[in-house]
Design a protein around this motif. Structure first.
Motif, PDB file in Angstrom:
ATOM      1  N   ASP A  63       9.843  -5.358 -14.943  1.00  0.00           N
ATOM      2  CA  ASP A  63      11.268  -5.618 -14.707  1.00  0.00           C
ATOM      3  C   ASP A  63      11.426  -6.148 -13.272  1.00  0.00           C
ATOM      4  O   ASP A  63      10.847  -7.163 -12.938  1.00  0.00           O
ATOM      5  CB  ASP A  63      12.101  -4.362 -14.960  1.00  0.00           C
ATOM      6  CG  ASP A  63      12.040  -3.946 -16.431  1.00  0.00           C
ATOM      7  OD1 ASP A  63      11.977  -4.852 -17.286  1.00  0.00           O
ATOM      8  OD2 ASP A  63      12.046  -2.742 -16.709  1.00  0.00           O
ATOM      9  N   GLN A  64      12.187  -5.420 -12.407  1.00  0.00           N
ATOM     10  CA  GLN A  64      12.358  -5.882 -11.031  1.00  0.00           C
ATOM     11  C   GLN A  64      11.359  -5.241 -10.072  1.00  0.00           C
ATOM     12  O   GLN A  64      11.383  -5.533  -8.879  1.00  0.00           O
ATOM     13  CB  GLN A  64      13.778  -5.608 -10.553  1.00  0.00           C
ATOM     14  CG  GLN A  64      14.822  -6.511 -11.192  1.00  0.00           C
ATOM     15  CD  GLN A  64      16.144  -6.491 -10.436  1.00  0.00           C
ATOM     16  OE1 GLN A  64      16.225  -6.049  -9.300  1.00  0.00           O
ATOM     17  NE2 GLN A  64      17.186  -6.993 -11.075  1.00  0.00           N
ATOM     18  N   ARG A  65      10.481  -4.389 -10.575  1.00  0.00           N
ATOM     19  CA  ARG A  65       9.482  -3.763  -9.712  1.00  0.00           C
ATOM     20  C   ARG A  65       8.163  -4.510  -9.830  1.00  0.00           C
ATOM     21  O   ARG A  65       7.757  -4.924 -10.921  1.00  0.00           O
ATOM     22  CB  ARG A  65       9.286  -2.302 -10.095  1.00  0.00           C
ATOM     23  CG  ARG A  65       8.561  -1.489  -9.027  1.00  0.00           C
ATOM     24  CD  ARG A  65       8.111  -0.153  -9.566  1.00  0.00           C
ATOM     25  NE  ARG A  65       6.873  -0.279 -10.338  1.00  0.00           N
ATOM     26  CZ  ARG A  65       6.385   0.672 -11.126  1.00  0.00           C
ATOM     27  NH1 ARG A  65       7.056   1.801 -11.280  1.00  0.00           N
ATOM     28  NH2 ARG A  65       5.261   0.494 -11.790  1.00  0.00           N
ATOM     29  N   TRP A  66       7.492  -4.674  -8.710  1.00  0.00           N
ATOM     30  CA  TRP A  66       6.183  -5.323  -8.669  1.00  0.00           C
ATOM     31  C   TRP A  66       5.156  -4.330  -8.122  1.00  0.00           C
ATOM     32  O   TRP A  66       5.429  -3.582  -7.178  1.00  0.00           O
ATOM     33  CB  TRP A  66       6.211  -6.553  -7.764  1.00  0.00           C
ATOM     34  CG  TRP A  66       7.029  -7.695  -8.287  1.00  0.00           C
ATOM     35  CD1 TRP A  66       8.388  -7.753  -8.415  1.00  0.00           C
ATOM     36  CD2 TRP A  66       6.541  -8.956  -8.755  1.00  0.00           C
ATOM     37  NE1 TRP A  66       8.781  -8.955  -8.919  1.00  0.00           N
ATOM     38  CE2 TRP A  66       7.659  -9.726  -9.137  1.00  0.00           C
ATOM     39  CE3 TRP A  66       5.275  -9.517  -8.870  1.00  0.00           C
ATOM     40  CZ2 TRP A  66       7.551 -11.013  -9.628  1.00  0.00           C
ATOM     41  CZ3 TRP A  66       5.150 -10.808  -9.354  1.00  0.00           C
ATOM     42  CH2 TRP A  66       6.276 -11.538  -9.735  1.00  0.00           C
ATOM     43  N   ASP A  67       3.964  -4.336  -8.732  1.00  0.00           N
ATOM     44  CA  ASP A  67       2.827  -3.568  -8.222  1.00  0.00           C
ATOM     45  C   ASP A  67       1.786  -4.559  -7.716  1.00  0.00           C
ATOM     46  O   ASP A  67       1.335  -5.439  -8.462  1.00  0.00           O
ATOM     47  CB  ASP A  67       2.228  -2.679  -9.309  1.00  0.00           C
ATOM     48  CG  ASP A  67       3.167  -1.549  -9.701  1.00  0.00           C
ATOM     49  OD1 ASP A  67       3.875  -1.038  -8.808  1.00  0.00           O
ATOM     50  OD2 ASP A  67       3.197  -1.180 -10.888  1.00  0.00           O
ATOM     51  N   ILE A  68       1.401  -4.415  -6.441  1.00  0.00           N
ATOM     52  CA  ILE A  68       0.478  -5.349  -5.803  1.00  0.00           C
ATOM     53  C   ILE A  68      -0.686  -4.572  -5.214  1.00  0.00           C
ATOM     54  O   ILE A  68      -0.497  -3.491  -4.640  1.00  0.00           O
ATOM     55  CB  ILE A  68       1.184  -6.155  -4.685  1.00  0.00           C
ATOM     56  CG1 ILE A  68       2.384  -6.918  -5.243  1.00  0.00           C
ATOM     57  CG2 ILE A  68       0.219  -7.108  -4.007  1.00  0.00           C
ATOM     58  CD1 ILE A  68       3.712  -6.318  -4.884  1.00  0.00           C
ATOM     59  N   ARG A  69      -1.887  -5.106  -5.350  1.00  0.00           N
ATOM     60  CA  ARG A  69      -3.062  -4.504  -4.721  1.00  0.00           C
ATOM     61  C   ARG A  69      -4.032  -5.607  -4.311  1.00  0.00           C
ATOM     62  O   ARG A  69      -3.936  -6.746  -4.784  1.00  0.00           O
ATOM     63  CB  ARG A  69      -3.758  -3.516  -5.668  1.00  0.00           C
ATOM     64  CG  ARG A  69      -4.263  -4.133  -6.960  1.00  0.00           C
ATOM     65  CD  ARG A  69      -4.928  -3.097  -7.843  1.00  0.00           C
ATOM     66  NE  ARG A  69      -5.308  -3.628  -9.146  1.00  0.00           N
ATOM     67  CZ  ARG A  69      -6.441  -4.275  -9.392  1.00  0.00           C
ATOM     68  NH1 ARG A  69      -7.327  -4.464  -8.414  1.00  0.00           N
ATOM     69  NH2 ARG A  69      -6.710  -4.719 -10.609  1.00  0.00           N
ATOM     70  N   LEU A  70      -4.961  -5.249  -3.428  1.00  0.00           N
ATOM     71  CA  LEU A  70      -6.000  -6.189  -3.050  1.00  0.00           C
ATOM     72  C   LEU A  70      -6.899  -6.470  -4.245  1.00  0.00           C
ATOM     73  O   LEU A  70      -7.227  -5.574  -5.021  1.00  0.00           O
ATOM     74  CB  LEU A  70      -6.842  -5.625  -1.901  1.00  0.00           C
ATOM     75  CG  LEU A  70      -6.146  -5.440  -0.549  1.00  0.00           C
ATOM     76  CD1 LEU A  70      -7.121  -4.822   0.444  1.00  0.00           C
ATOM     77  CD2 LEU A  70      -5.639  -6.767  -0.015  1.00  0.00           C
ATOM     78  N   ARG A  71      -7.308  -7.730  -4.370  1.00  0.00           N
ATOM     79  CA  ARG A  71      -8.207  -8.080  -5.470  1.00  0.00           C
ATOM     80  C   ARG A  71      -9.578  -7.441  -5.286  1.00  0.00           C
ATOM     81  O   ARG A  71     -10.203  -6.978  -6.247  1.00  0.00           O
ATOM     82  CB  ARG A  71      -8.361  -9.598  -5.540  1.00  0.00           C
ATOM     83  CG  ARG A  71      -9.210 -10.099  -6.711  1.00  0.00           C
ATOM     84  CD  ARG A  71      -9.621 -11.544  -6.507  1.00  0.00           C
ATOM     85  NE  ARG A  71     -10.484 -11.679  -5.321  1.00  0.00           N
ATOM     86  CZ  ARG A  71     -10.843 -12.855  -4.805  1.00  0.00           C
ATOM     87  NH1 ARG A  71     -10.381 -13.978  -5.316  1.00  0.00           N
ATOM     88  NH2 ARG A  71     -11.636 -12.899  -3.741  1.00  0.00           N
ATOM     89  N   ASP A  72     -10.055  -7.402  -4.036  1.00  0.00           N
ATOM     90  CA  ASP A  72     -11.384  -6.869  -3.756  1.00  0.00           C
ATOM     91  C   ASP A  72     -11.289  -5.394  -3.381  1.00  0.00           C
ATOM     92  O   ASP A  72     -10.410  -4.985  -2.625  1.00  0.00           O
ATOM     93  CB  ASP A  72     -12.038  -7.646  -2.605  1.00  0.00           C
ATOM     94  CG  ASP A  72     -12.141  -9.138  -2.909  1.00  0.00           C
ATOM     95  OD1 ASP A  72     -12.478  -9.475  -4.058  1.00  0.00           O
ATOM     96  OD2 ASP A  72     -11.888  -9.944  -2.000  1.00  0.00           O
ATOM     97  N   ALA A  73     -12.232  -4.605  -3.901  1.00  0.00           N
ATOM     98  CA  ALA A  73     -12.221  -3.174  -3.618  1.00  0.00           C
ATOM     99  C   ALA A  73     -12.556  -2.890  -2.160  1.00  0.00           C
ATOM    100  O   ALA A  73     -12.112  -1.890  -1.594  1.00  0.00           O
ATOM    101  CB  ALA A  73     -13.214  -2.450  -4.527  1.00  0.00           C
ATOM    102  N   SER A  74     -13.345  -3.770  -1.531  1.00  0.00           N
ATOM    103  CA  SER A  74     -13.736  -3.570  -0.143  1.00  0.00           C
ATOM    104  C   SER A  74     -13.540  -4.866   0.622  1.00  0.00           C
ATOM    105  O   SER A  74     -14.033  -5.916   0.212  1.00  0.00           O
ATOM    106  CB  SER A  74     -15.208  -3.140  -0.062  1.00  0.00           C
ATOM    107  OG  SER A  74     -15.600  -2.955   1.277  1.00  0.00           O
ATOM    108  N   VAL A  75     -12.783  -4.820   1.711  1.00  0.00           N
ATOM    109  CA  VAL A  75     -12.561  -6.003   2.541  1.00  0.00           C
ATOM    110  C   VAL A  75     -12.921  -5.677   3.980  1.00  0.00           C
ATOM    111  O   VAL A  75     -12.788  -4.535   4.428  1.00  0.00           O
ATOM    112  CB  VAL A  75     -11.098  -6.491   2.481  1.00  0.00           C
ATOM    113  CG1 VAL A  75     -10.741  -6.939   1.079  1.00  0.00           C
ATOM    114  CG2 VAL A  75     -10.136  -5.423   2.970  1.00  0.00           C
ATOM    115  N   LEU A  76     -13.423  -6.673   4.697  1.00  0.00           N
ATOM    116  CA  LEU A  76     -13.700  -6.502   6.111  1.00  0.00           C
ATOM    117  C   LEU A  76     -12.372  -6.472   6.861  1.00  0.00           C
ATOM    118  O   LEU A  76     -11.592  -7.418   6.782  1.00  0.00           O
ATOM    119  CB  LEU A  76     -14.564  -7.654   6.616  1.00  0.00           C
ATOM    120  CG  LEU A  76     -15.050  -7.551   8.065  1.00  0.00           C
ATOM    121  CD1 LEU A  76     -15.989  -6.369   8.228  1.00  0.00           C
ATOM    122  CD2 LEU A  76     -15.740  -8.835   8.493  1.00  0.00           C
ATOM    123  N   PRO A  77     -12.071  -5.402   7.593  1.00  0.00           N
ATOM    124  CA  PRO A  77     -10.766  -5.295   8.277  1.00  0.00           C
ATOM    125  C   PRO A  77     -10.728  -6.126   9.551  1.00  0.00           C
ATOM    126  O   PRO A  77     -10.684  -5.594  10.661  1.00  0.00           O
ATOM    127  CB  PRO A  77     -10.647  -3.794   8.550  1.00  0.00           C
ATOM    128  CG  PRO A  77     -12.058  -3.322   8.665  1.00  0.00           C
ATOM    129  CD  PRO A  77     -12.871  -4.168   7.738  1.00  0.00           C
TER     130      PRO A  77
END
Length: 653
Positions: free
Chosen positions: A243-257
């Motif tokens: 609906d009007q809510r979006w769930d977003i996450r990083l595609r990669d489980a581990s990223v270099l910060p």
């Protein structure tokens, strides 16, 4: 071997050791792991993990407000009891209000205390063998985290919670989470002395390191309006709409910060906000947040005097200096006949292209663009002389004087620079351009606020042109000036001094009200006439966290007054009391949590370790040698050459 030959050999060996010193140090630096892991070499020369840090970030965004939970998991993989420290960057204006320490099934909630008292509690826990955690505010958007008495093989988790405001501009909402930070340059003059607290230096891992840990970011987004797009210019993401809510996450489980995480979303065209208001009633107090868009028609373009300043210090090396050169070249190419301009670079010294602004003739622009194209990054970040130079001039009557300042903001005395801006701004307007993958957003936003302009952050190489075109289009068309809001008597509102607004920029204010109010009037001055519009607060959307965001804004305002020479004891106490009442970490308050069960015996040694941050992508720390350091090595080289000439003269006799 003859005596002269032996002497020459010893001179070469001595000089080689001198020159190898920095090289050896860099080699040791290059063997550091990625952010969040410490290693040591065993007897066989193999690297062994000593401690590591995993990070989980969870956002809950509701309209213009975001609540964030940050979990940092420290693992002691060594054989000794460990105390670990970490410099943690957070978004500018983050209102940190909660910390807990988790050991297995146990959870210890932190208390907010005055900074000195919290430090003593932490030290007493350390000395008595109790597990404890401490979170302090450092300069700008940096926080210091320490956890002590972590047993060999043990994992402890620190959970931080904070509120932040969502940004809006040019038709898009956005939020930013810094995963690392640009090293702060310690100025030769005016550097801030260290405060009492955790002794946490800036430690950086090699920028070629592979990520040895898991960094996870998840966002639950409820914008309150239908969205046309959700995207990230910094990381690959996966987004799902409900609906009007979006769930977003990083595609990669581990990223270099090694760069800021940036998420932005754009409302559908018919839902572009003109006024957005939020309210919170808590413990008998009333809070409001107001966002109001100025008229969207373009005002008449005024001739400008554009002063372009570029930071060429070592921390701007690599991709950052290329982005900065591209930004300034585009700004020069946009000037029109009748405009005026000047360009200057600064690192350890100030180097202007011209001693004063000149007419924007084709010949002058061609020379200036060629001058900008050859600039390279090296040296320190002595920003004060550049700011004085940029703000010293005065535009002719009828001109708008605008200062564009391209930098990563790697400074350690922001208060002194803010005071300089306050004293010398005059009729100029300051527009900082943040360059790099982890610019000092807190400093840049403060500089824009004091300079009555706005900041632009450019982290994506491909967006330099787009960001600059948008900025220059806004600067062409001032929308509103001399803004004020008729809040009722007894209201405490921030910011106190409202900035000029340009096309596409909103007015954002946070207020604590003596009583609920249904409507306020907003006044401003268009180029050709006065402008007034009502803002309806009766239908304001309920929102949590406004009390702490207001308190954070109040603390920032009081800190500005303190930096400008206000009554120190009174202001320090006001900051401290505001932070204690709102349960916020500040320059004078810290969160401390102690597990009362003793863990480490008195005869067991405790090792102290600093967990490194990762250098921002495209930044090369080795390039930050100051002019004084360069002069030292040139002197040593001259000594070696003199010794060589002396030996050759002796050998020829």
């Amino acid at each position: 071997m003859r005596a002269s030959s032996r002497l020459f050999f010893h001179l070469l060996l001595f000089a080689g050791l001198l020159f190898a010193g920095p090289s050896f140090g860099l080699a040791a630096h290059a063997t550091e792991p990625g952010s969040g892991e410490l290693r040591w070499r065993d007897a066989s020369g193999q690297l062994q993990a000593l401690a590591s840090l995993d990070t989980d970030v969870e956002y809950k965004v509701s309209g213009l407000v975001a609540e964030v939970q940050l979990r940092q998991q420290f693992r002691n993989s060594g054989k000794d009891w460990l105390e670990a420290q970490y410099l943690l960057p957070l978004p500018d204006g983050a209102a940190v209000y909660s910390m807990s320490l988790e050991i297995g099934e146990r959870r210890v909630v932190a208390d907010i205390q005055r900074k000195e008292a919290a430090k003593k509690v932490f030290e007493q826990a350390r000395n008595s063998g109790k597990r404890a955690a401490l979170v302090e505010a450092d300069e700008g958007n940096l926080f210091r985290t320490a956890v002590t008495n972590v047993a060999p093989g043990e994992t402890v988790t620190i959970v931080l919670r904070y509120w932040q405001r969502v940004d809006y501009g040019a038709g898009r909402f956005s939020l930013r989470f810094p995963l690392t930070f640009t090293p702060r340059y310690h100025m030769r003059d005016g550097a801030r002395p260290g405060d009492a607290g955790i002794d946490t230096p800036q430690v950086f891992a090699d920028d070629n390191a592979q990520a040895p840990l898991r960094t996870h970011i998840a966002v639950q987004l409820d914008a309150g309006v239908p969205l046309a797009s959700v995207d990230s210019s910094s990381h690959a993401i996966i987004s799902t709409q409900h609906d009007q809510r979006w769930d977003i996450r990083l595609r990669d489980a581990s990223v270099l910060p090694d760069r800021d995480f940036v998420l932005s979303w754009q409302p559908q065209p018919q839902t572009q906000p003109n006024v957005a208001s939020f309210r919170q009633d808590i413990d008998g107090a009333h809070y409001a947040m107001l966002m109001l868009m100025p008229p969207q028609q373009q005002a008449q373009r005024l001739p400008r005097e554009l002063i372009l300043i570029i930071d060429t210090s070592g921390s701007m090396g690599g991709e950052s200096i290329r982005q900065a050169r591209a930004a300034l070249d585009l700004a020069l190419s946009q000037l029109q006949p009748g405009d005026r301009f000047n360009v200057a670079e600064f690192n350890s010294t100030l180097n202007p292209w011209s001693s004063e602004a000149v007419a924007a003739t084709p010949e002058a622009l061609q020379k200036a663009r060629a001058w900008v194209d050859q600039l390279q990054a090296n040296g320190g970040t002595e920003m004060a002389p550049a700011l004085r130079f940029a703000l010293a001039g005065h535009a002719p009557p009828g001109y708008v004087r605008q200062v564009l300042f391209a930098t990563d903001g790697a400074v350690d005395d922001p208060n002194g620079l803010m005071q300089l801006i306050d004293e010398q701004l005059g009729d100029s307007r300051l527009f900082p351009i943040g360059i790099g993958n982890a610019p000092n957003a807190g400093f840049l936003q403060a500089a824009a606020r004091h300079g009555r302009g706005s900041e632009t952050l450019v982290t994506d190489t491909g967006n330099v042109g787009k960001a600059m075109v948008s900025l220059l289009a806004r600067l062409d068309h001032p929308a509103l000036r001399d803004l004020k809001v008729d809040w009722p008597t007894g209201s405490d509102v921030y910011p106190r001094q409202l900035p000029d607004l340009y096309l596409g920029e909103p007015l954002l204010v946070t207020a604590r009200l003596a009583a609920p109010v249904d409507r306020v009037q907003v006044h401003g001055q268009l180029a050709e006439r006065a402008w007034t519009v009502p803002a309806d607060l009766s239908a304001a959307r309920p929102a949590a966290g406004l009390d702490r965001l207001w308190a954070q804004s109040r603390i920032a305002d009081l800190s500005d007054q303190l930096a400008r020479g206000g009554d120190a004891p009174e202001l320090v106490e006001a900051i401290t009391r505001t932070a204690l009442d709102a349960h916020l970490v500040s320059a004078y308050t810290s969160l401390v949590a102690v597990d009362q069960t003793p863990a480490r015996s008195a005869d067991a040694a405790l090792k102290h370790q600093q967990i490194p941050n990762v250098m921002p992508a495209g930044t090369h720390f080795a390039q930050t040698a100051t002019a004084a350091e360069l002069e030292l090595w040139l002197a040593l080289l001259a000594l070696l050459l003199a010794a060589l000439a002396w030996w050759r003269q002796r050998a020829c006799r």
